[in-house]
Design a protein around this motif. Structure first.
Motif, PDB file in Angstrom:
ATOM      1  N   HIS A 515       0.795  -1.230   0.000  1.00 53.66           N
ATOM      2  CA  HIS A 515       0.000   0.000   0.000  1.00 53.66           C
ATOM      3  C   HIS A 515       0.825   1.277   0.000  1.00 53.66           C
ATOM      4  O   HIS A 515       0.372   2.316  -0.489  1.00 53.66           O
ATOM      5  CB  HIS A 515      -0.945   0.015   1.204  1.00 53.66           C
ATOM      6  N   GLY A 516       2.043   1.251   0.572  1.00 51.22           N
ATOM      7  CA  GLY A 516       2.886   2.439   0.598  1.00 51.22           C
ATOM      8  C   GLY A 516       2.545   3.438   1.677  1.00 51.22           C
ATOM      9  O   GLY A 516       2.967   4.604   1.606  1.00 51.22           O
ATOM     10  N   PHE A 517       1.802   3.034   2.696  1.00 47.18           N
ATOM     11  CA  PHE A 517       1.405   3.953   3.770  1.00 47.18           C
ATOM     12  C   PHE A 517       2.294   3.836   5.011  1.00 47.18           C
ATOM     13  O   PHE A 517       1.991   4.436   6.045  1.00 47.18           O
ATOM     14  CB  PHE A 517      -0.044   3.688   4.188  1.00 47.18           C
ATOM     15  N   GLY A 518       3.343   3.048   4.945  1.00 46.14           N
ATOM     16  CA  GLY A 518       4.150   2.818   6.127  1.00 46.14           C
ATOM     17  C   GLY A 518       3.582   1.671   6.945  1.00 46.14           C
ATOM     18  O   GLY A 518       2.806   0.845   6.446  1.00 46.14           O
ATOM     19  N   ASN A 519       3.931   1.618   8.201  1.00 47.96           N
ATOM     20  CA  ASN A 519       3.525   0.500   9.050  1.00 47.96           C
ATOM     21  C   ASN A 519       2.128   0.762   9.616  1.00 47.96           C
ATOM     22  O   ASN A 519       1.911   1.714  10.366  1.00 47.96           O
ATOM     23  CB  ASN A 519       4.530   0.304  10.185  1.00 47.96           C
ATOM     24  N   ILE A 520       1.178  -0.084   9.255  1.00 42.22           N
ATOM     25  CA  ILE A 520      -0.214   0.049   9.691  1.00 42.22           C
ATOM     26  C   ILE A 520      -0.532  -1.105  10.635  1.00 42.22           C
ATOM     27  O   ILE A 520      -0.231  -2.267  10.335  1.00 42.22           O
ATOM     28  CB  ILE A 520      -1.179   0.012   8.480  1.00 42.22           C
TER      29      ILE A 520
END
Length: 751
Positions: A515-520
């Protein structure tokens, strides 16, 4: 008012020249003589496609004669019963009520298992009664079914429109009669048809009830929809979810109230902040370099985090009441990211007065277990003690409402109920006194269409088609191989090869990198598969540009000339939705048109050939090759590093200098000035500043321009001058010709 719902007969002998064929044709003729249409088939064919006829039929008649049972062996009987059973199962997935009859000459209920018998409305033995008697029996059940199809308001509106009453009230076209007095009016009348115009009535028609005070058939339909959507209260809105949001806010928020808001919310929420005089405290979502808005991290919802944000805000920390009046979250985001609502409710408890989920893009979720806990209001959901929960939904976006059809859902708290009379004062503030009754009827019908089991079947079909599209795109990519290029569909790779697969495949887990949002944090968010973002070559998730690239704006314009209209276009992505109206034909056409684009791009065919309408409008591109144009725009994106700019500007530190209401007052009092973008740094905007794409406000009135935002505006100015026809649109940015040169300005508060 006559509708076309034929009786459907399925019999191998329907066209045969034998006694059985003669008997079923006599029955069909008798049904026709009673005024109903008959459609005959000789086999079931594709069961799923055939069962979808249930939406068009008034009843089914299935043959169980010896021909269907073959030679009568156990195996033959088992095969025949399986066909009947499979067909009935497919029909009942969508429709519990449509009549189904079995008929034959020799077989009786002794031949039919109980699981089939309990789904039937009758068992007909040919030649024991006259065809006319049997026809009347069938038609009675079919008409009973059809008479109960329409929900309350739609039924009342049809009755009124077909009653041929003379109209003395507005609208002035008087049921369409005025249009008949003019040639262009005749054209309008013929295009829209008499029923629509007869149903366009004034709120003075008592028998239709009142939308504004929720009486009569309108009230009955809202109550019916509330039951279907598993909410305590439901209100139809004919001005879209922008208005639904304002109704919720004005019923809850007053000047000086602290409100907690998704930074990337819809502009109607920001309008609500301005109108109510609220003090906004923003929760910051993540983003990736494709420009896709990600989720707000779970930590942002912690009450202590919110308290610190309030104390850091120069206006909020001076407020008398520090308890936030409302929390508004975008659920789902434009690109399909969902939150686990029950987690948010549990975290916030009663620390916020009202929870509001803007579910404009999520009205379908309550009808399928795939979305459990990922939507605001549903059956059996736990309730807070004092907190009301609102959901605002666009039935026209994902369901079958007409444009502007929307609804407000409410879940009461354990100890606090919605005061409907006070709420309605806000409703009246934002509702037209002349609502469009066709929109009300579409709200009514859109809800009725989702009545179980039909709603679940419709949503499952959307999920299935969306995931099949992803599988098809992966298949094409695999066939081209690693040395060639193809479009990607953003999201996890479906793990199963058929059906909708496992829900967990779409949950975002800690450590996921797609997703490219970092660590979720695991389990807090999910991607809705029916929202599909297609990625074009040229940019990766880290914001790095390739040597060559295909800007999405060119692909979307290409597709538009080939009859495919895209919902939203980004830099290297475009977005499509698999609503309940999407079919296999549509998404397969998308795949084939993308194949055609690839072929035209690889050959570098000239624009006059591949996009003749666009080339005629912008002749400077006429002889330019498709690949060459892509490369030219790609090089400018790369030169400005625009992927990072568009990410950084939304994540940059934005300083509030005034409350939004005070800044708007400056604009209303004309205490503003128009300033060139070269002189904007540090100035306070009096307008919403909203780049398209993605159409999410970047600055709210009262906030200061920073250098990152100004860099983006300068890029937009340069790009628009170099590539007419592909202009970057920024709402709030004023373009004027000064001394023969196009210049860009923004209205800011006077110093």
């Amino acid at each position: 008012m006559k509708f076309r719902f034929p009786v459907v007969i399925i019999d191998e002998d329907f066209r045969a020249e034998n006694i059985s064929g003669s008997g079923v044709r006599d029955l069909a003729e008798a049904i026709k003589n009673e005024g109903m249409e008959v459609v005959g088939f000789t086999s079931y064919g594709d069961l799923t496609s055939f069962a979808q006829q249930a939406s068009r039929a008034s009843c089914f008649i299935l043959s169980i004669d010896d021909e269907e049972f073959g030679g009568g062996t156990d195996e033959d009987i088992s095969i025949a019963l399986k066909s009947v059973r499979d067909f009935i199962v497919e029909v009942r997935k969508r429709n519990n009520d449509i009549p189904i009859f079995l008929y034959g000459e020799t077989r009786t209920s002794r031949s039919i298992p109980n699981d089939i018998l309990r789904e039937l409305h009758g068992f007909i033995h040919m030649f024991e009664d006259t065809p006319e008697f049997v026809a009347r029996h069938i038609i009675r059940e079919a008409r009973k079914y059809l008479d109960n199809l329409a929900p309350p308001f739609f039924r009342a509106l049809m009755d009124y429109a077909s009653d041929s009453s003379y109209s003395w009230h507005c609208p002035g076209h008087s049921g369409g009669v005025a249009f008949l007095k003019s040639p262009v009016g005749q054209m309008f009348h013929q295009f829209f048809g008499e029923n629509m115009l007869r149903a366009d009535v004034c709120n003075a028609v008592d028998e239709l009830g009142q939308l504004l005070d929720h009486t009569g058939p309108v009230s009955s339909s809202e109550a019916n929809a509330a039951r279907i959507f598993n909410s305590d209260h439901l209100f139809f809105v004919t001005n879209g979810t922008s208005t639904s949001n304002k109704v919720v806010w004005h019923s809850t928020v007053a000047p000086g109230d602290i409100v907690v808001v998704d930074r990337n919310c819809h502009k109607s929420i920001l309008h609500s902040i301005i109108m109510t005089g609220a003090i906004p405290v923003f929760l910051m979502p993540t983003r990736n370099h494709y420009g896709i808005i990600g989720p707000i991290p779970k930590s942002e919802f912690d009450p202590e985090t919110i308290r610190k944000k309030i104390e850091a805000n120069p206006f909020a920390r001076e407020a008398k009441n520090k308890k936030p009046r409302i929390l508004t979250i975008t659920q789902s985001t434009y690109d399909g990211i969902l939150y686990n609502v029950e987690t948010i409710k549990a975290m916030l408890g009663n620390s916020i007065d009202t929870l509001h989920f803007d579910e404009a893009w999520l009205p379908h979720a309550t009808f399928h277990p795939f979305y459990r806990n990922m939507h605001a209001i549903g059956e059996g959901r736990p309730r807070s003690d004092e907190t009301l929960v609102f959901a605002t939904q666009s039935t026209h976006k994902l369901l079958a409402g007409l444009s502007q059809a929307s609804q407000i859902l409410v879940q009461d708290g354990k100890n606090r109920k919605l005061d409907t009379h006070r709420f309605n004062e806000s409703y009246l503030m934002h509702s037209s006194t002349s609502p469009q009754y066709s929109i009300i009827a579409s709200c009514d019908v859109a809800a009725a269409m989702m009545e179980p089991p039909g709603g679940k079947a419709l949503v499952e079909e959307s999920l299935h088609e969306a995931i099949e599209f992803r599988r098809a795109m992966l298949k094409v990519d695999a066939e081209f191989g690693k040395d060639d290029w193809w479009f990607k569909v953003w999201g996890p790779t479906p793990k199963s090869d058929e059906g909708i697969g496992d829900r967990d495949d779409w949950i975002i887990h800690e450590g996921d990198t797609w997703h490219g949002f970092g660590n979720i944090e695991s389990g807090f968010n999910m991607l809705d598969p029916i929202k599909s973002t297609i990625i074009t070559p040229g940019l990766d998730l880290d914001g790095e540009f390739a040597d060559d690239g295909i800007p999405a704006a060119i692909v979307s314009k290409y597709l538009a000339e080939h009859g495919i209209i895209i919902e939203k276009t980004g830099l290297y992505s475009f977005f499509i939705m698999f609503t309940i109206g999407i079919t296999k034909g549509r998404w397969n056409s998308m795949v084939t048109e993308l194949q055609q684009f690839k072929d035209d791009y690889d050959q570098n065919l000239p624009m006059w050939r591949v996009m003749p309408e666009f080339a005629a409008k912008f002749p400077q591109y006429e002889r330019v090759g498709l690949r060459d144009l892509c490369s030219a725009i790609h090089s400018v994106y790369k030169e400005y590093n625009v992927a990072r700019i568009t990410t950084d500007m939304y994540l940059s530190n934005i300083e509030p200098a005034m409350t939004p209401a005070d800044a708007w007052a400056k604009m209303a009092h004309r205490d503003v000035e128009r300033v060139s973008i070269d002189e904007l740094e540090g100035r306070v905007t009096a307008m919403l500043v909203t780049p398209y794409p993605p159409g999410i406000p970047l600055l709210v009135p009262g906030e200061r321009f920073n250098s990152t935002i100004i860099d983006y505006l300068k890029f937009a100015r340069d790009f628009n001058a170099r590539f007419p026809g592909f202009e970057t649109d920024v709402h709030g940015l004023v373009r004027e010709i000064v001394d023969g040169e196009e210049r860009y300005f923004v209205d800011v508060v006077k110093d």
